[in-house]
Each structure stands twice: as C-alpha cells, then as structure tokens.
Scaffold this motif. Structure first.
Motif, mmCIF file in Angstrom:
data_model
loop_
_atom_site.group_PDB
_atom_site.id
_atom_site.type_symbol
_atom_site.label_atom_id
_atom_site.label_comp_id
_atom_site.label_asym_id
_atom_site.label_seq_id
_atom_site.Cartn_x
_atom_site.Cartn_y
_atom_site.Cartn_z
ATOM 1 N N TYR A 164 0.821 -1.214 0.000
ATOM 2 C CA TYR A 164 0.000 0.000 0.000
ATOM 3 C C TYR A 164 0.854 1.263 0.000
ATOM 4 C CZ TYR A 164 -4.393 -2.474 0.710
ATOM 5 O OH TYR A 164 -5.493 -3.263 0.542
ATOM 6 N N GLY A 165 0.461 2.196 -0.852
ATOM 7 C CA GLY A 165 1.117 3.482 -0.972
ATOM 8 C C GLY A 165 0.782 4.084 -2.316
ATOM 9 N N THR A 166 0.952 5.379 -2.432
ATOM 10 C CA THR A 166 0.694 6.036 -3.715
ATOM 11 C C THR A 166 1.844 5.795 -4.680
ATOM 12 O OG1 THR A 166 -0.587 7.747 -2.591
ATOM 13 C CG2 THR A 166 0.199 8.246 -4.825
ATOM 14 N N GLN A 167 3.066 5.828 -4.161
ATOM 15 C CA GLN A 167 4.268 5.645 -4.969
ATOM 16 C C GLN A 167 5.150 4.575 -4.324
ATOM 17 O OE1 GLN A 167 6.294 9.434 -5.694
ATOM 18 N NE2 GLN A 167 4.445 10.520 -5.040
ATOM 19 N N ILE A 168 6.068 4.058 -5.127
ATOM 20 C CA ILE A 168 6.996 3.047 -4.613
ATOM 21 C C ILE A 168 7.754 3.570 -3.396
ATOM 22 C CG2 ILE A 168 9.132 1.810 -5.141
ATOM 23 C CD1 ILE A 168 6.695 0.471 -6.324
ATOM 24 N N ASP A 169 8.071 4.871 -3.379
ATOM 25 C CA ASP A 169 8.823 5.438 -2.253
ATOM 26 C C ASP A 169 8.053 5.364 -0.940
ATOM 27 O OD1 ASP A 169 10.923 5.969 -3.906
ATOM 28 O OD2 ASP A 169 10.519 8.121 -4.099
ATOM 29 N N ASP A 170 6.721 5.200 -0.997
ATOM 30 C CA ASP A 170 5.943 5.050 0.234
ATOM 31 C C ASP A 170 6.174 3.692 0.885
ATOM 32 O OD1 ASP A 170 4.734 7.552 -0.051
ATOM 33 O OD2 ASP A 170 3.000 6.752 -1.126
ATOM 34 N N LEU A 171 6.594 2.706 0.099
ATOM 35 C CA LEU A 171 6.701 1.334 0.572
ATOM 36 C C LEU A 171 8.040 1.093 1.264
ATOM 37 C CD1 LEU A 171 5.386 -0.582 -2.590
ATOM 38 C CD2 LEU A 171 4.085 0.699 -0.874
ATOM 39 N N HIS A 172 8.076 0.078 2.087
ATOM 40 C CA HIS A 172 9.346 -0.331 2.686
ATOM 41 C C HIS A 172 10.225 -1.028 1.651
ATOM 42 C CE1 HIS A 172 8.267 0.722 6.808
ATOM 43 N NE2 HIS A 172 7.072 0.216 6.567
ATOM 44 N N PHE A 173 9.617 -1.835 0.769
ATOM 45 C CA PHE A 173 10.364 -2.561 -0.256
ATOM 46 C C PHE A 173 9.590 -2.528 -1.572
ATOM 47 C CE2 PHE A 173 11.322 -4.730 3.786
ATOM 48 C CZ PHE A 173 12.698 -4.561 3.819
ATOM 49 N N HIS A 174 10.314 -2.385 -2.669
ATOM 50 C CA HIS A 174 9.678 -2.560 -3.971
ATOM 51 C C HIS A 174 9.105 -3.978 -4.009
ATOM 52 C CE1 HIS A 174 8.988 -2.873 -8.246
ATOM 53 N NE2 HIS A 174 9.346 -1.611 -8.412
ATOM 54 N N PRO A 175 7.872 -4.162 -4.474
ATOM 55 C CA PRO A 175 7.293 -5.508 -4.496
ATOM 56 C C PRO A 175 8.117 -6.536 -5.266
ATOM 57 C CG PRO A 175 5.583 -3.879 -4.809
ATOM 58 C CD PRO A 175 6.888 -3.137 -4.856
ATOM 59 N N ALA A 176 8.816 -6.120 -6.323
ATOM 60 C CA ALA A 176 9.675 -7.061 -7.043
ATOM 61 C C ALA A 176 10.821 -7.525 -6.162
ATOM 62 C CB ALA A 176 10.212 -6.416 -8.321
ATOM 63 N N ARG A 177 11.367 -6.612 -5.367
ATOM 64 C CA ARG A 177 12.455 -6.990 -4.449
ATOM 65 C C ARG A 177 11.937 -7.941 -3.377
ATOM 66 N NH1 ARG A 177 15.744 -3.160 -0.095
ATOM 67 N NH2 ARG A 177 16.624 -4.919 1.070
ATOM 68 N N LEU A 178 10.744 -7.660 -2.845
ATOM 69 C CA LEU A 178 10.193 -8.528 -1.815
ATOM 70 C C LEU A 178 9.909 -9.918 -2.389
ATOM 71 C CD1 LEU A 178 9.348 -8.660 1.129
ATOM 72 C CD2 LEU A 178 7.068 -7.881 0.452
ATOM 73 N N TYR A 179 9.385 -9.971 -3.595
ATOM 74 C CA TYR A 179 9.180 -11.271 -4.245
ATOM 75 C C TYR A 179 10.501 -12.025 -4.390
ATOM 76 C CZ TYR A 179 9.160 -14.470 -8.190
ATOM 77 O OH TYR A 179 9.381 -15.556 -8.994
ATOM 78 N N GLN A 180 11.538 -11.353 -4.851
ATOM 79 C CA GLN A 180 12.835 -12.006 -5.046
ATOM 80 C C GLN A 180 13.382 -12.544 -3.717
ATOM 81 O OE1 GLN A 180 14.123 -12.739 -7.859
ATOM 82 N NE2 GLN A 180 14.081 -11.089 -9.353
ATOM 83 N N ALA A 181 13.138 -11.817 -2.641
ATOM 84 C CA ALA A 181 13.622 -12.261 -1.333
ATOM 85 C C ALA A 181 12.854 -13.485 -0.841
ATOM 86 C CB ALA A 181 13.502 -11.128 -0.318
ATOM 87 N N LEU A 182 11.548 -13.523 -1.085
ATOM 88 C CA LEU A 182 10.715 -14.583 -0.525
ATOM 89 C C LEU A 182 10.676 -15.836 -1.381
ATOM 90 C CD1 LEU A 182 7.699 -12.455 0.761
ATOM 91 C CD2 LEU A 182 9.667 -13.286 2.053
ATOM 92 N N LYS A 183 10.931 -15.711 -2.670
ATOM 93 C CA LYS A 183 10.821 -16.879 -3.547
ATOM 94 C C LYS A 183 11.896 -17.928 -3.245
ATOM 95 C CE LYS A 183 13.779 -15.617 -7.451
ATOM 96 N NZ LYS A 183 13.881 -15.532 -8.906
ATOM 97 N N GLN A 184 12.884 -17.573 -2.442
ATOM 98 C CA GLN A 184 13.937 -18.519 -2.065
ATOM 99 C C GLN A 184 13.410 -19.587 -1.103
ATOM 100 O OE1 GLN A 184 16.653 -17.782 -3.785
ATOM 101 N NE2 GLN A 184 15.726 -15.838 -4.410
ATOM 102 N N PHE A 185 12.241 -19.351 -0.520
ATOM 103 C CA PHE A 185 11.728 -20.225 0.531
ATOM 104 C C PHE A 185 10.570 -21.077 0.006
ATOM 105 C CE2 PHE A 185 13.537 -16.511 2.571
ATOM 106 C CZ PHE A 185 14.313 -17.062 3.595
ATOM 107 N N GLN A 186 10.746 -22.385 0.026
ATOM 108 C CA GLN A 186 9.646 -23.265 -0.337
ATOM 109 C C GLN A 186 8.553 -23.225 0.721
ATOM 110 O OE1 GLN A 186 9.839 -26.724 -2.362
ATOM 111 N NE2 GLN A 186 11.640 -26.177 -3.567
ATOM 112 N N ASP A 187 8.928 -22.995 1.956
ATOM 113 C CA ASP A 187 7.981 -22.979 3.069
ATOM 114 C C ASP A 187 7.878 -21.558 3.618
ATOM 115 O OD1 ASP A 187 6.705 -23.209 5.595
ATOM 116 O OD2 ASP A 187 7.388 -25.277 5.787
ATOM 117 N N PRO A 188 6.697 -20.948 3.577
ATOM 118 C CA PRO A 188 6.574 -19.567 4.057
ATOM 119 C C PRO A 188 6.864 -19.412 5.544
ATOM 120 C CG PRO A 188 4.418 -20.515 3.576
ATOM 121 C CD PRO A 188 5.431 -21.456 3.024
ATOM 122 N N ARG A 189 6.748 -20.476 6.303
ATOM 123 C CA ARG A 189 7.090 -20.383 7.726
ATOM 124 C C ARG A 189 8.573 -20.081 7.902
ATOM 125 N NH1 ARG A 189 4.357 -26.056 9.202
ATOM 126 N NH2 ARG A 189 5.473 -26.495 7.248
#
Length: 319
Positions: A164-189
């Motif tokens: 959530y935010g009007t611009q990317i600068d409002d966010l803590h992480f660019h969604p593409a970066r967050l995806y790249q960080a999380l896709k390394q984990f087969q298990d979300p836990r």
C-alpha cells in the motif's frame, strides 16, 4: 529463445501466486509490478510473437485494451485473477483462470491449478487478502498448529501491508524486491522466521497501525462506518490492512476509508460487511479509477469535490 514476462499485483496475493508458479516452474523472467493500486500494468509490457506472459491478480477489465494488443502480436498469455473481469476475450493465445467469488483469491486459484503443490503460500495470501476464515479452514485441513497458523497470517498481512502506498517510495520494499527475497523459501514459515525483510516490515507495521488505531470514525452506525485519514505516509501504508482489520472487528458493518494520496486527490478503500461480502466492486466502479472485487474494492485519484457525494452514496448503498 522464449521470453518470459511475469506481471503481478504488488500485494500478498500477487506475490504469493507468483512464488507458487515459479517454485514449480522456475524460469528467468522480466518482472512487472508496482504498488497495490497500480493495476494498469499491461500497458508497461512490450512483447513479441511467442513470448510467454503470466498475469496475476490484476483486473482484466482495467487492462482490456493492452490485453487485446498483446494478443494481436501473438504473445501467449495465462491470466489468473479474482477481480471483476467483464467480458473475457476469446483467443487461442489467451488462457484464463478467473473466479470472482468473494471467498477466493488469485493465489487460491493458482493453488488449485498446481494441484496444491505449495498450498502454504496460497494460505499466506488468503490471510493477506482478508480471507481469514477461508485461510483458517485451510490451516485445519493442512493439520497446522496454532503457532504455524499465526505465522502464515502475520506473513500474509505483512506482505499485503508492504503493497500500500501512492508511490513506490511510500513502501518499505519494492514488491519485485520482496518477491525475489521470498521466492527462495519453499515454506513460508521459514520465510517468516529467516527473511530480514520481514523483520523490517514487522517494525513498520507495528508503528503505522498504532497511528491508525487512534483514528475516530467520521460516521459510525451498526451497518456502516466512514473514516478519513491524514495526509501522511503512514496513513497511505496502513489504509488497506487497517480496513481489513476493521472488517474483521465489525463483521456486520461496511467500511469506507478515505486517504489523501499526497498528490492533491484521494484514494478510497471500501470493505463490504464480512457477513454479506458483496457490492464493493460495483460501488467503486461507479467512479473513474474504481474497481476491485465483491468484498473489497477501491478508487484511485478521487477529487476532493467528490468526497461529500461519495460518502452519501456509500451510506445509501450499504444500508
């Protein structure tokens, strides 16, 4: 050589849907995403004949002309979504998995498409998309204990909060970066426990929600409530997850949350009552830049001059 393009909403549902797909079929792809409300994403795509395009969790209706353009050049498109779609184009280049039911989300559609190969990511997304009861039922079916269930819920809510935010600068992480960080984990836990990005989101979420919980409703009845947030970055980040929290806390009540977008107009979040999760999309589609799904929808770039009429229309529509 085949060119892959992944286009996804920057919220929990879009990110978790793509994680599932790429865990099963890992490819090097071009990523196109943005803040949660940036849904006209197909206009950013340049494609050629034979390109493989995957679209996740953005309204077909809001991307219709660019979808037609991509079909016309011979790109192959697979489209997963649960928002209002309107008439779906018929083409051998387009494969759609679309279900507008209020009790599903894009990640759950992907989970079904993949025969449940990474269901925990789908449950995470369902929690993030405010389908709490559906997600809890899936946790019971998966024989998860209360600790693991809570981890998936918090992870989904945190990923969603980041969008959530009007611009990317409002966010803590660019969604593409967050995806790249999380896709390394087969298990979300494991992602919840180990990804440093999640620790950052926990801090930001806690601080922003403390501000939100201080807000007092402008209108509040047993069936509808209206809140107006201040023109601040924390409000633009908190608006969606706070609207979800309100809908869980007051399930018989519809909610209208109005937030300045920092660009001299307003974003609007609408939540139909959890006890009757219908009508949010139709209401928001009355306005330019409006859309969503039956239970939850929004409006982008609403002029201040329209606010009084919007509030009156909301209280009449959800009575």
């Amino acid at each position: 050589m085949t060119h892959y393009i992944d286009i996804f909403n920057g919220d929990a549902d879009g990110i978790c849907a793509l994680i599932q797909l790429r865990l099963v079929n890992p490819v090097e792809s071009q990523l196109i995403t943005g803040v949660k409300r940036d849904i006209a994403l197909l206009q950013k795509v340049e494609a050629s004949s034979g390109d493989q395009i995957t679209v996740l969790d953005i309204s077909l209706d809001r991307n219709r002309s660019d979808l037609d353009r991509l079909i016309s050049v011979g790109a192959h498109i697979t489209y997963f979504d649960h928002h209002y779609a309107g008439q779906i184009p018929q083409s051998s280049y387009l494969n759609t998995v679309i279900d507008e039911s209020p009790d599903t989300c894009t990640s759950l559609l992907v989970d079904r498409y993949l025969n449940g190969q990474h269901s925990l990511w789908a449950i995470t997304a369902a929690f993030g998309d405010n389908l709490v009861q559906v997600a809890e039922q899936r946790c019971v079916m998966a024989h998860l204990n209360s600790i693991d269930t809570q981890k998936l819920r918090q992870l989904g809510e945190l990923i969603n909060y980041n969008g959530y935010g009007t611009q990317i600068d409002d966010l803590h992480f660019h969604p593409a970066r967050l995806y790249q960080a999380l896709k390394q984990f087969q298990d979300p836990r494991e992602a919840y426990d180990e990804a440093p990005e999640i620790a950052t989101l926990v801090t930001g979420y806690t601080e922003d929600m403390e501000h939100a919980k201080m807000m007092i409703a402008e209108i509040a009845t047993s069936i509808a409530a209206v809140y107006r947030l201040p023109d601040t970055t924390w409000a633009r980040r908190a608006v969606g997850v706070w609207a979800n929290d309100l809908s869980q806390d007051f399930p018989a009540r519809a909610h209208l949350i109005i937030c300045p977008d920092g660009e001299n107009s307003y974003t609007v979040s609408v939540r139909a009552a959890k006890d009757h999760p219908y009508g949010a999309s139709a209401f928001c589609r009355r306005y330019p830049g409006g859309g969503g799904r039956e239970a939850a929808a929004g409006i982008n770039k609403l002029p201040e001059s329209n606010l009084a009429e919007l509030i009156q229309a909301f209280t009449l529509a959800f009575k």
